[in-house]
Design an enzyme around this catalytic site. Structure first.
Site, PDB file in Angstrom:
ATOM      1  N   ASP A  75       0.866  -1.188   0.000  1.00 18.99           N
ATOM      2  CA  ASP A  75       0.000   0.000   0.000  1.00 18.99           C
ATOM      3  C   ASP A  75       0.897   1.231   0.000  1.00 18.99           C
ATOM      4  O   ASP A  75       1.064   1.911   1.012  1.00 18.99           O
ATOM      5  CB  ASP A  75      -0.927  -0.005   1.211  1.00 18.99           C
ATOM      6  CG  ASP A  75      -2.007   1.069   1.123  1.00 18.99           C
ATOM      7  OD1 ASP A  75      -2.104   1.727   0.069  1.00 18.99           O
ATOM      8  OD2 ASP A  75      -2.739   1.247   2.111  1.00 18.99           O
ATOM      9  N   LYS A  76       1.481   1.505  -1.145  1.00 22.44           N
ATOM     10  CA  LYS A  76       2.491   2.551  -1.257  1.00 22.44           C
ATOM     11  C   LYS A  76       1.998   3.910  -0.790  1.00 22.44           C
ATOM     12  O   LYS A  76       2.741   4.672  -0.167  1.00 22.44           O
ATOM     13  CB  LYS A  76       2.958   2.678  -2.718  1.00 22.44           C
ATOM     14  CG  LYS A  76       3.844   1.548  -3.207  1.00 22.44           C
ATOM     15  CD  LYS A  76       4.252   1.781  -4.651  1.00 22.44           C
ATOM     16  CE  LYS A  76       5.235   0.726  -5.116  1.00 22.44           C
ATOM     17  NZ  LYS A  76       6.518   0.817  -4.410  1.00 22.44           N
ATOM     18  N   ASN A 121       9.832  -6.497  -9.565  1.00 23.74           N
ATOM     19  CA  ASN A 121       9.331  -5.141  -9.781  1.00 23.74           C
ATOM     20  C   ASN A 121      10.468  -4.185 -10.100  1.00 23.74           C
ATOM     21  O   ASN A 121      11.592  -4.343  -9.620  1.00 23.74           O
ATOM     22  CB  ASN A 121       8.517  -4.666  -8.569  1.00 23.74           C
ATOM     23  CG  ASN A 121       9.366  -3.968  -7.522  1.00 23.74           C
ATOM     24  OD1 ASN A 121       9.695  -2.788  -7.653  1.00 23.74           O
ATOM     25  ND2 ASN A 121       9.746  -4.702  -6.478  1.00 23.74           N
ATOM     26  N   PHE A 125       9.951   3.784  -6.806  1.00 23.65           N
ATOM     27  CA  PHE A 125       9.305   4.680  -5.842  1.00 23.65           C
ATOM     28  C   PHE A 125       8.260   5.616  -6.465  1.00 23.65           C
ATOM     29  O   PHE A 125       8.271   6.835  -6.213  1.00 23.65           O
ATOM     30  CB  PHE A 125      10.340   5.545  -5.111  1.00 23.65           C
ATOM     31  CG  PHE A 125      11.338   4.814  -4.271  1.00 23.65           C
ATOM     32  CD1 PHE A 125      11.167   3.482  -3.921  1.00 23.65           C
ATOM     33  CD2 PHE A 125      12.478   5.460  -3.816  1.00 23.65           C
ATOM     34  CE1 PHE A 125      12.112   2.808  -3.134  1.00 23.65           C
ATOM     35  CE2 PHE A 125      13.422   4.813  -3.032  1.00 23.65           C
ATOM     36  CZ  PHE A 125      13.242   3.491  -2.689  1.00 23.65           C
ATOM     37  N   SER A 184      16.530  -0.523  -2.027  1.00 20.06           N
ATOM     38  CA  SER A 184      15.803  -0.879  -3.250  1.00 20.06           C
ATOM     39  C   SER A 184      16.768  -0.888  -4.429  1.00 20.06           C
ATOM     40  O   SER A 184      17.595   0.016  -4.565  1.00 20.06           O
ATOM     41  CB  SER A 184      14.686   0.133  -3.521  1.00 20.06           C
ATOM     42  OG  SER A 184      14.156  -0.054  -4.818  1.00 20.06           O
ATOM     43  N   ASN A 186      15.885  -0.349  -7.433  1.00 25.63           N
ATOM     44  CA  ASN A 186      15.207   0.307  -8.546  1.00 25.63           C
ATOM     45  C   ASN A 186      15.425   1.813  -8.647  1.00 25.63           C
ATOM     46  O   ASN A 186      14.857   2.460  -9.520  1.00 25.63           O
ATOM     47  CB  ASN A 186      13.702   0.017  -8.473  1.00 25.63           C
ATOM     48  CG  ASN A 186      13.406  -1.470  -8.566  1.00 25.63           C
ATOM     49  OD1 ASN A 186      14.023  -2.170  -9.355  1.00 25.63           O
ATOM     50  ND2 ASN A 186      12.506  -1.943  -7.738  1.00 25.63           N
ATOM     51  N   THR A 187      16.218   2.376  -7.748  1.00 19.67           N
ATOM     52  CA  THR A 187      16.604   3.784  -7.827  1.00 19.67           C
ATOM     53  C   THR A 187      18.113   3.842  -7.990  1.00 19.67           C
ATOM     54  O   THR A 187      18.842   3.350  -7.115  1.00 19.67           O
ATOM     55  CB  THR A 187      16.176   4.553  -6.555  1.00 19.67           C
ATOM     56  OG1 THR A 187      14.746   4.544  -6.472  1.00 19.67           O
ATOM     57  CG2 THR A 187      16.664   5.997  -6.607  1.00 19.67           C
ATOM     58  N   LYS A 220      16.330  -0.430   6.412  1.00 20.93           N
ATOM     59  CA  LYS A 220      16.003  -1.636   5.654  1.00 20.93           C
ATOM     60  C   LYS A 220      17.169  -1.986   4.742  1.00 20.93           C
ATOM     61  O   LYS A 220      17.655  -1.138   3.995  1.00 20.93           O
ATOM     62  CB  LYS A 220      14.743  -1.420   4.814  1.00 20.93           C
ATOM     63  CG  LYS A 220      14.230  -2.697   4.125  1.00 20.93           C
ATOM     64  CD  LYS A 220      12.838  -2.491   3.576  1.00 20.93           C
ATOM     65  CE  LYS A 220      12.251  -3.798   3.029  1.00 20.93           C
ATOM     66  NZ  LYS A 220      10.845  -3.646   2.609  1.00 20.93           N
ATOM     67  N   THR A 248      14.481  -8.580   4.714  1.00 20.82           N
ATOM     68  CA  THR A 248      15.290  -7.793   3.784  1.00 20.82           C
ATOM     69  C   THR A 248      14.392  -7.178   2.706  1.00 20.82           C
ATOM     70  O   THR A 248      13.200  -7.494   2.619  1.00 20.82           O
ATOM     71  CB  THR A 248      16.316  -8.690   3.040  1.00 20.82           C
ATOM     72  OG1 THR A 248      15.595  -9.591   2.167  1.00 20.82           O
ATOM     73  CG2 THR A 248      17.148  -9.498   3.995  1.00 20.82           C
ATOM     74  N   ASN A 249      15.034  -6.369   1.851  1.00 19.32           N
ATOM     75  CA  ASN A 249      14.383  -5.864   0.657  1.00 19.32           C
ATOM     76  C   ASN A 249      14.398  -6.951  -0.424  1.00 19.32           C
ATOM     77  O   ASN A 249      14.744  -8.097  -0.154  1.00 19.32           O
ATOM     78  CB  ASN A 249      15.111  -4.596   0.175  1.00 19.32           C
ATOM     79  CG  ASN A 249      14.182  -3.593  -0.471  1.00 19.32           C
ATOM     80  OD1 ASN A 249      13.348  -3.948  -1.285  1.00 19.32           O
ATOM     81  ND2 ASN A 249      14.331  -2.320  -0.119  1.00 19.32           N
TER      82      ASN A 249
END
Length: 352
Positions: A75-76, A121, A125, A184, A186-187, A220, A248-249
């Site tokens: 639930d971002k 994914n 963000f 993450s 993804n950044t 995290k 973990t992530n």
């Protein structure tokens, strides 16, 4: 029984659609009709026994009404808090939130691996920014709420601490705990912030503000860190008096493509990181390890408890099993309480 059979039917239809589209549409419905969907699906039976039967509490006071919470990413933007609480999650971690709104990476950016019960994914963000999400969090005080904090993509790495400071100031007064997300995949450049020096810069920037608002703070970490890097994070966490580490992530699996993989494919790697962390922090009683990454059943959670953990988060297993996973975990807890002769979960965990 009907409730437990309903989700698989809905899921079968949903899995024929674009993953991100169906996720967003589902959560829009959960937001609009929280009572209807909470009553439609089987979750935790709150009517059973003492309301504190499943509550767990850390030494520094973090308290969840059920030992399983929502991991960041599900639930971002904090739109389905009521629904997620009503089906029985003990805590909800929203985000990742950035100071400014941003669209995230190009679509498509979510990929299912149904046979392997996993997801990849490349979200990056996407969110409406801290002002909008803070308003939603502030209006909802029916459950333990955590907020996962990340830097904007366009913020230079050497200025990242400014983003985390802005986020801390915004959310610390209105939530129960905060999580610094530096893991993450993804950044671009984000995982470099897990280094000891980069973490010290971020946490040093927050130090003064943390004495104004004493909100519990976690970091995290990635499952792709080696033991030396994990040990460095632990030392930084001790130095800056963090509440704990979220482990973990998602993990990078190059053979699957870019982005982070969650779910069953992540479990073994995340398991090893958590086990090492719990061994490393066994004598540091006030440093809590929140376990996340690949949990799909009660036996895996039980193993985490035996290793010394308490708090667990799920995401991908909820996508694949729905609220039934919570009712299954409740049954597992009740059976274990009876077997061990414990009256509640907090008492049970003290036996491990």
């Amino acid at each position: 029984m009907f409730k437990k059979k309903l989700f698989p039917l809905i899921q079968k239809a949903a899995f024929k659609l674009n993953p991100e589209l169906i996720h967003n549409q589902s959560f829009a419905l959960f937001h609009k009709y929280p009572d209807f969907f909470a009553n439609t699906f089987a979750g935790v039976n709150r009517a059973y026994g003492d309301h504190n039967r499943y509550r767990i509490t850390s030494l520094d006071g973090l308290s969840w009404s059920f030992p399983v919470g929502v991991a960041a990413g599900l639930d971002k933007e904090a739109i389905a808090l009521e629904f997620l609480s009503k089906i029985g999650f003990g805590a909800i971690e929203v985000g990742t939130v950035t100071p400014l709104p941003q669209p995230g990476n190009p679509k498509p950016r979510i990929f299912r691996y149904v046979e392997e019960k996993s997801i990849r994914n490349q979200m990056g963000f996407p969110n409406e920014g801290m002002e909008v999400i803070a308003d939603r969090v502030e209006q909802f005080r029916q459950n333990c709420i955590g907020v996962n904090l990340g830097k904007n993509k366009l913020t230079p790495d050497d200025q990242s601490f400014r983003d985390y400071l802005l986020l801390y100031k915004k959310f610390a007064p209105i939530c129960d705990y905060l999580v610094i997300n530096v893991s993450s995949p993804n950044t671009p450049g984000l995982r470099k912030l897990q280094s000891s020096e980069a973490l010290k810069e971020i946490l040093g920037a927050l130090w003064e503000q943390r004495h104004i608002h004493k909100t519990k703070l976690f970091v995290k970490i990635s499952p792709d860190l080696d033991k030396e890097q994990i040990a460095d994070v632990v030392e930084v966490a001790k130095t800056f008096e963090l509440s704990g580490i979220v482990a973990t992530n998602t993990t990078i699996m190059e053979q699957k493509g870019p982005g982070g993989v969650s779910g069953a494919l992540l479990y073994n790697k995340a398991f090893e990181v958590r086990k090492y962390l719990l061994d490393l922090t066994r004598e540091t009683k006030n440093l809590e390890i929140i376990g996340v990454g690949g949990f799909f059943n009660f036996d895996q959670i039980h193993e985490f408890w035996k290793q010394g953990g308490k708090f667990v988060q799920i995401y991908t297993s909820f996508i694949y099993q729905g609220p039934k996973i919570l009712s299954d975990i409740q049954v597992g807890i009740d059976d274990l309480l009876k077997k061990q002769g414990a009256s509640n979960l907090q008492e049970l965990l003290s036996q491990f």
